[in-house]
Structure formats: C-alpha cells, structure tokens
Design an enzyme around this catalytic site. Structure first.
Site, mmCIF file in Angstrom:
data_model
loop_
_atom_site.group_PDB
_atom_site.id
_atom_site.type_symbol
_atom_site.label_atom_id
_atom_site.label_comp_id
_atom_site.label_asym_id
_atom_site.label_seq_id
_atom_site.Cartn_x
_atom_site.Cartn_y
_atom_site.Cartn_z
ATOM 1 N N CYS A 38 2.138 -21.172 100.064
ATOM 2 C CA CYS A 38 1.724 -20.918 98.682
ATOM 3 C C CYS A 38 1.978 -19.453 98.392
ATOM 4 O O CYS A 38 1.268 -18.579 98.898
ATOM 5 C CB CYS A 38 0.250 -21.262 98.468
ATOM 6 S SG CYS A 38 -0.332 -20.888 96.793
ATOM 7 N N CYS A 45 3.499 -21.203 90.230
ATOM 8 C CA CYS A 45 3.791 -21.613 91.613
ATOM 9 C C CYS A 45 4.817 -20.633 92.166
ATOM 10 O O CYS A 45 5.982 -20.653 91.760
ATOM 11 C CB CYS A 45 4.329 -23.041 91.653
ATOM 12 S SG CYS A 45 4.802 -23.596 93.313
#
Length: 279
Positions: free
Chosen positions: A74, A222
C-alpha cells in the site's frame, strides 16, 4: 488498551498501530469491526508497525484491508507509515528501510513534509503478478461476463508488490468504476484478485486515475495503483518519465526511468488524531 493513530494519504485513510512497543494481535473479524465507518473507527486499511526480521532493516510493515485480509503493498500507507514511526520516536532518521510480505522498501521523509517511497521495480512477468497469460505483453485482452453480455477490455497488467489491472478510459469522471471494478477485481485470470485502475491520459506528464481496490472497493487514492498506471502508460508509449497523477483525493508525483528500474512516488501523509481501543 491499544494506542493507535488515524492518518490519511490523499483521503486513503488508515488506522496505524505500533506493534514494536505494544503487544498486539488483530483477527480478521476484529479488523472488519474496526474498519466499519458507522460502528468502528472507519478506515480503508490497518497498518501494523513490527520489529524488523532483518538487522539491516528498520521495521516490518504489514497491511490489512477493511475486509480483514492481509495484502502485500500500500503506497499511500507507506508514506503514513514513515511519518508515524518518526513522529512517535520509533526512529530518528529521514531514510527508513522496511520489509513487507512482498519485498523491501525505502521511505524518505522530505523537508516539506511529503514522503518519497521507492516502490520497487514493476513486475511484468505474468506468473509473478500473478496473471494467467502465456507471455508478457504491453496490452492484454480481458473478457468479462457483464449483465448485458460478454465484454472485452483492453488492459495492462503489472505488480507493484500487489496485482494491478489498468484500463484506459476517455473520461475517468464518468467511468463505471463500481460496476466494472467489482467484476474485474475477481476475474479468473488473476488468481489472487486484482486492483483495477481507470486511467485517463491528459498528456505525457499528466493522468487522471480512479482505482477499485481489491478487498476495499473504490478509494480516494491508491499509491501503488498510481505507480502501476504510470508503468503501464509508459510501456505503451503514452507517458513520460515524470508524471502527475490526479486521484479523487489529491495528486501524487511518480518518477520512473523505465523497465528494470525502481519507481518513485512522492506525496503527502497527514495525521488526523490519536486514540485508544480495548483489545
């Protein structure tokens, strides 16, 4: 009691927990309850700071989606991770080396408060994404059984430590991210599922992007998805080496010198509040 910090990177929000000075364990059911925005804290991912497994590294970085599943990477979380360990006094360096379940990362705290992350070398070999294809291609044909019938999508596929499928669209604001993303994220050609990016190329140095994340649905940003989109766009000859990526939650800067080289992401990481929960 377990102490935690709520943080966000461009609206992609996290519960960050120090597992170095605290003894913590979260079951998938606990994570789902905590992630609930009505009855819990509410977050896209839970980030856990753990002691390193390698003496040459500073920390181990673990990421859990809102559905309780553990994932490999992430990027937005990595920036928040760096700010967290520095602000909590767990480290006193500007350059931080961490491991994840998919490899190693270098995080650099910048003077302006932003964080630059070495996101590693994009993985293009299908078996390592993982993606079912005979050989690596710049573009793949992906067939999906939509409610209105079988539909074919042109996509790029890459792993940034986690799998990504990138579709180019003419107008990202009107892209059917929820419907298409929810179907493609579980596509049979991606054995471990996939994050689905919808990319609009503005020019060679600028794209607009929305991402339907595996296990979390569409998020405001993201980081690994931004990196994947730039890698796919550059390989297809549409993007330059330095690209601004506009996401619903804000902008990131991605730098990539090309195939075989690591990809660098720079963006903000914001503290929201500190809290505590009963274990």
């Amino acid at each position: 009691m377990i102490h935690f910090t709520k943080m966000h990177g461009l609206g992609n929000d996290f519960m960050v927990v120090d597992g170095v000075t605290q003894n913590v364990y979260f079951s998938p059911e606990q994570i789902k309850r905590l992630a609930d925005r009505n009855f819990g804290i509410g977050f896209d991912q839970l980030l856990l700071v753990e002691p390193p497994y390698d003496p040459d590294l500073d920390f181990h970085y673990r990421i859990f989606n809102a559905d309780g599943s553990e994932v490999e990477q992430c990027g937005n979380g990595a920036r928040c991770f760096a700010r967290f360990v520095k602000s909590k006094g767990l480290i006193n360096k500007q350059k931080i080396k961490v491991s994840t379940s998919s490899g190693k990362m270098t995080l650099r705290l910048e003077r302006d408060g932003s964080v630059t992350v070495n996101m590693g070398i994009p993985v293009l070999e299908p078996s390592r994404i993982p993606f079912n294809a005979k050989k690596a291609e710049k573009t793949y044909l992906l067939q999906a059984d939509m409610p209105e019938g079988m539909q074919t999508f042109l996509c790029g596929a890459v792993s940034m430590g986690n799998p990504h499928c990138v579709l180019e669209v003419d107008d990202v604001a009107n892209a059917d991210v929820e419907r298409i993303g929810s179907l493609l994220t579980k596509h049979e050609r991606f054995p471990k599922g996939v994050n689905v990016g919808f990319m609009q190329v503005v020019d060679a140095n600028h794209i607009k992007l929305r991402v339907y994340e595996r296990g979390a649905a569409e998020t405001l940003a993201c980081g690994s998805g931004a990196c994947a989109a730039v890698a796919v766009g550059q390989l297809q000859g549409k993007l330059a080496r330095r690209v601004r990526v506009d996401l619903p939650g804000g902008s990131l800067t991605i730098n990539w010198e090309g195939e075989g080289k690591p990809l660098w992401m720079t963006g903000p990481a914001e503290h929201v509040y500190d809290g505590q929960i009963q274990q």
